[in-house]
Enzyme design. Structure first.
Site, mmCIF file in Angstrom:
data_model
loop_
_atom_site.group_PDB
_atom_site.id
_atom_site.type_symbol
_atom_site.label_atom_id
_atom_site.label_comp_id
_atom_site.label_asym_id
_atom_site.label_seq_id
_atom_site.Cartn_x
_atom_site.Cartn_y
_atom_site.Cartn_z
ATOM 1 N N ASN A 1 0.774 -1.110 0.072
ATOM 2 C CA ASN A 1 0.054 0.095 0.019
ATOM 3 C C ASN A 1 0.894 1.301 0.021
ATOM 4 O OD1 ASN A 1 -1.843 2.069 0.636
ATOM 5 N ND2 ASN A 1 -2.347 1.543 2.850
ATOM 6 N N LYS B 1 0.107 4.282 -0.352
ATOM 7 C CA LYS B 1 -0.489 5.446 0.183
ATOM 8 C C LYS B 1 -0.168 6.696 -0.615
ATOM 9 C CE LYS B 1 0.215 3.470 4.707
ATOM 10 N NZ LYS B 1 0.269 3.425 6.206
ATOM 11 N N HIS C 1 -9.127 1.548 5.218
ATOM 12 C CA HIS C 1 -8.079 1.457 5.869
ATOM 13 C C HIS C 1 -8.135 2.656 6.931
ATOM 14 C CE1 HIS C 1 -3.735 2.576 6.632
ATOM 15 N NE2 HIS C 1 -3.162 1.471 6.121
ATOM 16 N N GLU D 1 -6.519 4.847 7.996
ATOM 17 C CA GLU D 1 -6.270 6.259 7.768
ATOM 18 C C GLU D 1 -7.292 6.973 7.155
ATOM 19 O OE1 GLU D 1 -2.405 5.767 5.482
ATOM 20 O OE2 GLU D 1 -1.435 5.320 7.332
ATOM 21 N N GLU E 1 -4.895 -4.434 10.978
ATOM 22 C CA GLU E 1 -3.909 -3.691 11.104
ATOM 23 C C GLU E 1 -3.889 -2.705 12.217
ATOM 24 O OE1 GLU E 1 -2.176 -2.537 7.035
ATOM 25 O OE2 GLU E 1 -3.599 -1.053 7.230
ATOM 26 N N SER F 1 4.111 -1.920 9.890
ATOM 27 C CA SER F 1 5.296 -2.021 10.347
ATOM 28 C C SER F 1 6.009 -3.439 9.828
ATOM 29 C CB SER F 1 6.000 -1.701 11.740
ATOM 30 O OG SER F 1 5.654 -0.368 11.992
#
Ligand code: 13P
Length: 257
Positions: free
Chosen positions: A11, A13, A101, A103, A173, A219
């Protein structure tokens, strides 16, 4: 037990313009070994503006990479300035769409209901949603990680039918592990992925739960991918930062070597 096909997705982003994206995929393809593709799905999810370039590259060089998008709107078309529909993504040979996601949930107000609509829109176009769930640090410290994740799962999948379990991907996540360099321990990641699978058995049935793939994200790096993939309920990774570096992402994708 069903053999689940590993799925590693990058991903990107809001990183890499379309020229940088081409370079990154070319470098990645150079580093990958033929054996990395076998029995495993490898997905790259660049920003919308790079999708067409990467689609062309995958096509012309016959790269066994799947194209992913990071988001979509739930309607097929309409007066939604600035939005992109799953139908449009389907026309670009996009195979996977990341839905919900953290975010998007935290910064753009996406609720489970919105995520749910997106998942259905993605399925309607015969694309595969990668549905993200995960708790915040506060929620984890309050001992609510599982409750939060299961709640997001139920909300995001409400009324979602699963005909072919290969076509639905979940991504656990934990928010506190995203972009922080702090990976969940393999035990914590496994525990929550197992909880997700148990909930899938409730929502669908045992066979579906056994066959749906669950990724871990947060991470993920070349140094921790192998131990994460060794856990029984972790079937892949959704990689942010490390997918922007072709050497690192190739090492992650090559975790079986
Ligand atoms: P990082 O790998 O940078 O922590 O990001 C994880 C992520 O959000 C992937 O969707």
């Amino acid at each position: 037990m069903t053999e689940r096909r590993p799925i590693i997705a990058g991903n990107w982003k809001m990183h890499k313009d379309h020229l940088e994206a081409i370079q990154l995929v070319q470098r990645l393809a150079y580093h990958l070994d033929e054996s990395d593709y076998e029995g495993q799905d490898i997905v790259v999810a660049p920003p919308f503006v790079a999708l067409r370039s990467i689609q062309t590259l995958i096509d012309s060089d016959r790269l066994p990479l799947a194209l992913g998008a990071q988001n979509c709107h739930w309607e097929a078309e309409g007066a939604f300035t600035g939005e992109v529909s799953a139908a449009m993504l389907a026309r670009l040979d996009v195979a996977y769409v990341i839905c919900g996601h953290s975010e998007r949930r935290a910064l753009f107000g996406e609720t489970d209901e919105i995520v749910n609509r997106k998942v259905k829109a993605v399925q309607k176009q015969h694309l595969r949603p990668i549905v993200c769930v995960g708790e915040t640090l506060e929620e984890r410290q309050a001992g609510r990680a599982e409750e939060v994740v299961v709640g997001q799962l139920r909300g995001s999948l409400a009324g979602v039918k699963v005909v072919d379990p290969e076509e639905l991907v979940l991504a656990y996540e934990p928010v506190w592990a995203i972009g922080t360099g702090e990976t969940a321990t393999k035990e914590d990641a496994q525990e929550l992925c197992a909880a997700i699978r148990a909930e899938l058995a409730e929502l669908y049935d045992d066979a579906t739960a056994e066959a749906v793939r669950i990724q871990y994200g947060g991470s993920v790096k070349p140094g921790n991918i192998r131990e994460l993939m060794g856990e029984p309920d972790i079937d892949g990774a959704l990689v942010g930062g490390a997918s922007l570096n072709s050497d690192d992402f190739a090492l992650i994708v090559g975790w079986r070597r």
